[in-house]
Design a protein around this motif. Structure first.
Motif, PDB file in Angstrom:
ATOM      1  N   ILE A  56       0.845  -1.193   0.000  1.00 22.04           N
ATOM      2  CA  ILE A  56       0.000   0.000   0.000  1.00 22.04           C
ATOM      3  C   ILE A  56       0.878   1.240   0.000  1.00 22.04           C
ATOM      4  O   ILE A  56       2.052   1.187   0.381  1.00 22.04           O
ATOM      5  CB  ILE A  56      -0.973   0.069   1.201  1.00 22.04           C
ATOM      6  N   GLU A  57       0.277   2.339  -0.432  1.00 22.92           N
ATOM      7  CA  GLU A  57       0.887   3.654  -0.296  1.00 22.92           C
ATOM      8  C   GLU A  57      -0.039   4.479   0.575  1.00 22.92           C
ATOM      9  O   GLU A  57      -1.259   4.393   0.445  1.00 22.92           O
ATOM     10  CB  GLU A  57       1.030   4.332  -1.657  1.00 22.92           C
ATOM     11  N   LEU A  58       0.568   5.246   1.464  1.00 24.72           N
ATOM     12  CA  LEU A  58      -0.199   6.147   2.309  1.00 24.72           C
ATOM     13  C   LEU A  58       0.017   7.567   1.807  1.00 24.72           C
ATOM     14  O   LEU A  58       1.130   7.936   1.442  1.00 24.72           O
ATOM     15  CB  LEU A  58       0.239   6.029   3.768  1.00 24.72           C
ATOM     16  N   ARG A  59      -1.056   8.318   1.780  1.00 23.73           N
ATOM     17  CA  ARG A  59      -1.012   9.705   1.328  1.00 23.73           C
ATOM     18  C   ARG A  59      -1.671  10.570   2.389  1.00 23.73           C
ATOM     19  O   ARG A  59      -2.728  10.235   2.904  1.00 23.73           O
ATOM     20  CB  ARG A  59      -1.774   9.840   0.001  1.00 23.73           C
ATOM     21  N   LYS A  60      -1.017  11.655   2.731  1.00 20.48           N
ATOM     22  CA  LYS A  60      -1.581  12.586   3.719  1.00 20.48           C
ATOM     23  C   LYS A  60      -1.996  13.863   3.019  1.00 20.48           C
ATOM     24  O   LYS A  60      -1.380  14.282   2.044  1.00 20.48           O
ATOM     25  CB  LYS A  60      -0.563  12.884   4.802  1.00 20.48           C
ATOM     26  N   GLY A  61      -3.054  14.448   3.520  1.00 23.93           N
ATOM     27  CA  GLY A  61      -3.549  15.705   2.981  1.00 23.93           C
ATOM     28  C   GLY A  61      -4.375  16.417   4.036  1.00 23.93           C
ATOM     29  O   GLY A  61      -4.651  15.871   5.098  1.00 23.93           O
TER      30      GLY A  61
END
Length: 98
Positions: A56-61
């Motif tokens: 998985i890739e985690l993305r923050k925003g």
């Protein structure tokens, strides 16, 4: 078949996370937490294992001044999940033949 069985994905909560993520481009942390009825810390630990495996890739925003985290399966993760499900189906079919 044995080559596709994935110990990382097989843990029940990680299997459930992958099954949700396989249906969407990405899912917000809170959505996963609520859908799986997990605490933040338990979900975080499982996401870390999947991230370390590059599944998985985690993305923050930021949304309305609050930091949010989204998770999405990588190409490797989708392939691993698909292979693991195929391995489980093969195991189930073998059991049915008994």
């Amino acid at each position: 078949m044995a080559d596709d069985f994935d110990e990382i994905i097989h843990a029940p909560n990680r299997l459930r996370i992958c099954s949700i993520l396989a249906e969407v481009h990405e899912a917000e942390f809170g959505t996963l937490r609520d859908a799986l009825a997990l605490s933040d810390s338990v979900l975080s630990k499982h996401l870390k294992v999947l991230e370390d495996a590059r599944y998985i890739e985690l993305r923050k925003g930021t949304v309305a001044t609050r930091t949010r985290t989204w998770a999405g399966l990588t190409k490797e993760g989708r392939a691993a999940f698909k292979g693991h499900i195929a391995a489980l189906r093969t195991l189930a079919a073998s059991a049915d033949a008994l």
